[in-house]
Motif scaffolding. Structure first.
Motif, mmCIF file in Angstrom:
data_model
loop_
_atom_site.group_PDB
_atom_site.id
_atom_site.type_symbol
_atom_site.label_atom_id
_atom_site.label_comp_id
_atom_site.label_asym_id
_atom_site.label_seq_id
_atom_site.Cartn_x
_atom_site.Cartn_y
_atom_site.Cartn_z
ATOM 1 N N VAL A 20 0.839 -1.199 0.000
ATOM 2 C CA VAL A 20 0.000 0.000 0.000
ATOM 3 C C VAL A 20 0.870 1.244 0.000
ATOM 4 O O VAL A 20 1.944 1.264 0.599
ATOM 5 C CB VAL A 20 -0.994 0.056 1.190
ATOM 6 N N GLU A 21 0.397 2.245 -0.714
ATOM 7 C CA GLU A 21 1.012 3.576 -0.706
ATOM 8 C C GLU A 21 0.278 4.358 0.379
ATOM 9 O O GLU A 21 -0.900 4.685 0.235
ATOM 10 C CB GLU A 21 0.808 4.220 -2.072
ATOM 11 N N VAL A 22 0.959 4.610 1.475
ATOM 12 C CA VAL A 22 0.344 5.263 2.632
ATOM 13 C C VAL A 22 0.138 6.746 2.334
ATOM 14 O O VAL A 22 1.038 7.425 1.852
ATOM 15 C CB VAL A 22 1.223 5.087 3.893
ATOM 16 N N ARG A 23 -1.046 7.267 2.634
ATOM 17 C CA ARG A 23 -1.371 8.676 2.425
ATOM 18 C C ARG A 23 -1.891 9.325 3.695
ATOM 19 O O ARG A 23 -2.738 10.202 3.659
ATOM 20 C CB ARG A 23 -2.403 8.818 1.303
ATOM 21 N N THR A 24 -1.392 8.850 4.830
ATOM 22 C CA THR A 24 -1.775 9.415 6.120
ATOM 23 C C THR A 24 -0.533 9.517 6.989
ATOM 24 O O THR A 24 0.385 8.711 6.850
ATOM 25 C CB THR A 24 -2.850 8.564 6.835
ATOM 26 N N ASP A 25 -0.511 10.503 7.861
ATOM 27 C CA ASP A 25 0.589 10.636 8.805
ATOM 28 C C ASP A 25 0.406 9.698 9.995
ATOM 29 O O ASP A 25 1.289 9.597 10.843
ATOM 30 C CB ASP A 25 0.695 12.079 9.314
ATOM 31 N N GLU A 26 -0.743 9.055 10.080
ATOM 32 C CA GLU A 26 -1.041 8.184 11.210
ATOM 33 C C GLU A 26 -1.432 6.780 10.744
ATOM 34 O O GLU A 26 -2.540 6.309 11.001
ATOM 35 C CB GLU A 26 -2.164 8.792 12.040
ATOM 36 N N ASP A 85 -13.897 11.769 12.394
ATOM 37 C CA ASP A 85 -14.709 12.797 13.032
ATOM 38 C C ASP A 85 -14.093 14.160 12.698
ATOM 39 O O ASP A 85 -12.916 14.383 12.970
ATOM 40 C CB ASP A 85 -14.714 12.578 14.542
ATOM 41 N N PRO A 86 -14.842 15.094 12.094
ATOM 42 C CA PRO A 86 -14.278 16.387 11.729
ATOM 43 C C PRO A 86 -13.704 17.169 12.905
ATOM 44 O O PRO A 86 -12.827 17.996 12.732
ATOM 45 C CB PRO A 86 -15.447 17.156 11.109
ATOM 46 N N ALA A 87 -14.163 16.873 14.112
ATOM 47 C CA ALA A 87 -13.647 17.579 15.293
ATOM 48 C C ALA A 87 -12.344 16.962 15.812
ATOM 49 O O ALA A 87 -11.672 17.550 16.652
ATOM 50 C CB ALA A 87 -14.694 17.575 16.398
ATOM 51 N N GLU A 88 -11.986 15.776 15.297
ATOM 52 C CA GLU A 88 -10.765 15.101 15.745
ATOM 53 C C GLU A 88 -9.540 15.865 15.274
ATOM 54 O O GLU A 88 -9.462 16.315 14.134
ATOM 55 C CB GLU A 88 -10.740 13.682 15.162
ATOM 56 N N LEU A 89 -8.573 16.014 16.162
ATOM 57 C CA LEU A 89 -7.336 16.720 15.849
ATOM 58 C C LEU A 89 -6.148 15.793 16.056
ATOM 59 O O LEU A 89 -6.190 14.931 16.925
ATOM 60 C CB LEU A 89 -7.179 17.956 16.739
ATOM 61 N N PRO A 90 -5.064 15.980 15.290
ATOM 62 C CA PRO A 90 -3.864 15.186 15.522
ATOM 63 C C PRO A 90 -3.314 15.452 16.923
ATOM 64 O O PRO A 90 -3.535 16.524 17.493
ATOM 65 C CB PRO A 90 -2.874 15.690 14.461
ATOM 66 N N GLU A 91 -2.580 14.483 17.456
ATOM 67 C CA GLU A 91 -2.003 14.640 18.791
ATOM 68 C C GLU A 91 -0.992 15.776 18.838
ATOM 69 O O GLU A 91 -0.933 16.521 19.801
ATOM 70 C CB GLU A 91 -1.330 13.333 19.224
ATOM 71 N N ASP A 92 -0.177 15.917 17.803
ATOM 72 C CA ASP A 92 0.853 16.955 17.746
ATOM 73 C C ASP A 92 0.216 18.272 17.300
ATOM 74 O O ASP A 92 -0.395 18.340 16.237
ATOM 75 C CB ASP A 92 1.950 16.536 16.761
ATOM 76 N N PRO A 93 0.334 19.351 18.090
ATOM 77 C CA PRO A 93 -0.292 20.627 17.716
ATOM 78 C C PRO A 93 0.314 21.251 16.457
ATOM 79 O O PRO A 93 -0.268 22.156 15.878
ATOM 80 C CB PRO A 93 -0.068 21.517 18.940
#
Length: 189
Positions: A20-26, A85-93
């Motif tokens: 797979v070609e990963v397209r997410t930072d997580e 969830d649109p309100a979800e934020l990455p852990e790193d600010p």
């Protein structure tokens, strides 16, 4: 909200694994065992990840119900899409999801409007903002700290300090003349 998190590549081996070609930072969050993903084309899914492992620097996944090379090859070039969830934020600010950046106004530090982010291009070396200018043309801006100096989600803007020539040729002249003025003797600017 839906985000494309990977694209299925070639089959690997004979037991149904795919690259797979990963397209997410997580990837550990979005592409872990048990994750259920919708697909594009929709006829190939939804798919549930059974196992995942890294082999020679590439992520390999096996999906529930995909047991042989033929079934794995049939999935090639399928996009894997996660519900987020649109309100979800990455852990790193200092990190952002694409949906947070799309439609931000792009401004120079002095407030000059450059355009609006319409797309994020994820390249191996860095991410690029695809910015639509007011005249309809597009400019690509590397999403690196030296150029993108501020992301303000409340104000819906990205402030940039582009190097000469990044925005357009006239910008190169403007920046060059400012640099020359600043370097003139007796000018403490």
């Amino acid at each position: 909200m839906q985000l494309v998190v990977a694209r299925i590549g070639r089959a690997h081996g004979i037991k149904g694994e795919v690259t797979v070609e990963v397209r997410t930072d997580e990837p550990e969050l979005r592409l872990g065992p048990g994750a259920r993903l919708t697909t594009d084309p929709a006829a190939n899914g939804p798919l549930t990840i059974e196992t995942g492992r890294v082999h020679s620097g590439r992520l390999l996944l096996r999906f529930e119900g995909v047991r042989d090379r033929t079934a794995a090859e049939a999935l090639r070039n399928t996009l894997l899409i996660a519900d987020v969830d649109p309100a979800e934020l990455p852990e790193d600010p200092e990190e952002f999801y694409d949906h947070q950046l799309i439609d931000l106004d792009v401004l120079l530090a002095d407030g000059t409007e450059i355009g609006r982010i319409t797309e994020i291009s994820h390249l191996p070396s860095q991410d690029l903002f695809i910015v639509e200018r007011p005249d309809g043309s597009e400019v690509m801006i590397p999403f690196v700290e030296e150029i993108v100096t501020e992301i303000d989600l409340e104000e819906q803007r990205a402030v940039i300090t582009p190097p000469p020539g990044l925005i357009d040729d006239s910008q190169a002249v403007i920046v060059s003349s400012r640099d020359e003025e600043a370097s003139e003797p007796g000018n403490d600017a």
